[in-house]
Design an enzyme around this catalytic site. Structure first.
Site, PDB file in Angstrom:
ATOM      1  N   GLU A 109       0.833  -1.204   0.000  1.00  0.00           N
ATOM      2  CA  GLU A 109       0.000   0.000   0.000  1.00  0.00           C
ATOM      3  C   GLU A 109       0.868   1.254   0.000  1.00  0.00           C
ATOM      4  O   GLU A 109       0.512   2.267  -0.618  1.00  0.00           O
ATOM      5  CB  GLU A 109      -0.943   0.004   1.201  1.00  0.00           C
ATOM      6  N   GLU A 137     -11.259  -2.314  -0.994  1.00  0.00           N
ATOM      7  CA  GLU A 137     -10.318  -2.878  -1.963  1.00  0.00           C
ATOM      8  C   GLU A 137     -11.014  -3.597  -3.116  1.00  0.00           C
ATOM      9  O   GLU A 137     -10.435  -3.747  -4.191  1.00  0.00           O
ATOM     10  CB  GLU A 137      -9.360  -3.830  -1.251  1.00  0.00           C
ATOM     11  N   TYR A 171       1.158   7.249  -6.809  1.00  0.00           N
ATOM     12  CA  TYR A 171       0.331   8.427  -7.085  1.00  0.00           C
ATOM     13  C   TYR A 171       1.188   9.695  -7.058  1.00  0.00           C
ATOM     14  O   TYR A 171       1.014  10.591  -7.891  1.00  0.00           O
ATOM     15  CB  TYR A 171      -0.805   8.522  -6.073  1.00  0.00           C
ATOM     16  N   GLU A 195      -4.183  -5.539  -5.227  1.00  0.00           N
ATOM     17  CA  GLU A 195      -5.429  -5.443  -4.469  1.00  0.00           C
ATOM     18  C   GLU A 195      -6.253  -6.724  -4.567  1.00  0.00           C
ATOM     19  O   GLU A 195      -6.972  -7.077  -3.626  1.00  0.00           O
ATOM     20  CB  GLU A 195      -6.260  -4.250  -4.950  1.00  0.00           C
TER      21      GLU A 195
END
Length: 265
Positions: free
Chosen positions: A118, A185, A125, A219
């Site tokens: 994660e 998720e 990002y 995920e």
């Protein structure tokens, strides 16, 4: 409600192989050849094999293509990145908190790997945004979770659900928190991913879509891991397999129920 106790750092009197998934006994010494759940080691190998970093992805074409997107596409791109950034941020923390209550040391190890993945997702990002927009805009995107009402509503639904478990650690709240996790998720992430896949289908922002595909792959494993944990907790604690819990799982997955605890149902 039955409370759930944290795993001891070291327990000299307990066996290495845990006696239960929660509220059991374990020395907390991890021996992959002596673990309670036979699916844990194969899951570990898959997670290990999936390792990747954002640096592997060449963003040069996306840098040019982002400027060619229309205003609606640009807005959606940035707001969805803002949504995913918040969700991945709380996921790494939730995983570590959930791990504290798993007696089995192999499952604790898997949760640590999940949390690390994660963190990589969040790095991704930042990596994408730093490639396509100025630092000021990047900072603005990472504030969307505070400033955008739609994102705030969606995020509060999950954070409120997790908070119930962290504030009152019971077996029931742990099971409910896993349901929230699977929604996050298994539904929230995928609904965001779909936008990037649609862009890529039209030969837009393909590098970003490649990164999203890596995240998507992770995920899927995370959802499967929490599903396993959920089922094992119920198998070992059948008194918690109640009609109320089943109804909660059915009702809470409906979009009309995706509201924070501060909103009227």
């Amino acid at each position: 409600m039955e409370s759930i106790k944290q795993r001891a750092l070291v327990d000299r009197e307990a066996p290495n192989r845990s006696t239960g998934i929660v509220n059991g006994q374990s020395s907390n010494i991890l021996n992959w050849d002596d673990v309670r759940f036979p699916w844990a080691y194969p899951k570990y190998k898959v997670m290990l094999a999936n390792f990747w970093t954002p640096f592997e992805i060449n963003m040069s074409k996306d840098i040019k293509q982002f400027q060619a997107l229309n205003d609606i596409e640009k807005e959606a791109f940035l707001k969805i990145i803002g949504l995913l950034a918040l969700l991945d941020s709380i996921q790494s923390d939730y995983a570590s908190k959930a791990a504290d209550y798993l007696t089995d040391s192999s499952l604790n190890a898997l949760m640590i790997m999940l949390a690390q993945q994660e963190v990589i997702h969040n790095h991704s990002y930042s990596y994408v945004l730093s490639s396509i927009v100025p630092k000021k805009k990047q900072d603005e995107v990472f504030e969307f979770w505070r400033t955008e009402p739609t994102l705030q509503k969606r995020n509060d639904f999950i954070t409120d659900g997790y908070r119930n478990f962290t504030q009152e650690s019971t077996v029931e709240n742990f099971l409910k928190s896993i349901i929230y996790d699977v929604i996050l998720e298994g539904l929230f992430f995928y609904s965001g991913f779909a936008f990037f896949y649609n862009l890529a289908r039209n030969q837009k922002m393909v590098a970003t879509s490649t990164m999203i595909n890596y995240i998507n792959r992770d995920e899927q494993i995370h959802v499967g891991l929490f599903e396993k944990i959920y089922k094992e907790v119920l198998n070992e604690n059948p008194q918690h397999r109640t009609e109320d819990l089943d109804n909660f799982a059915i009702e809470i997955k409906e979009p009309q129920n995706w509201k924070s605890s501060g909103e009227d149902k």
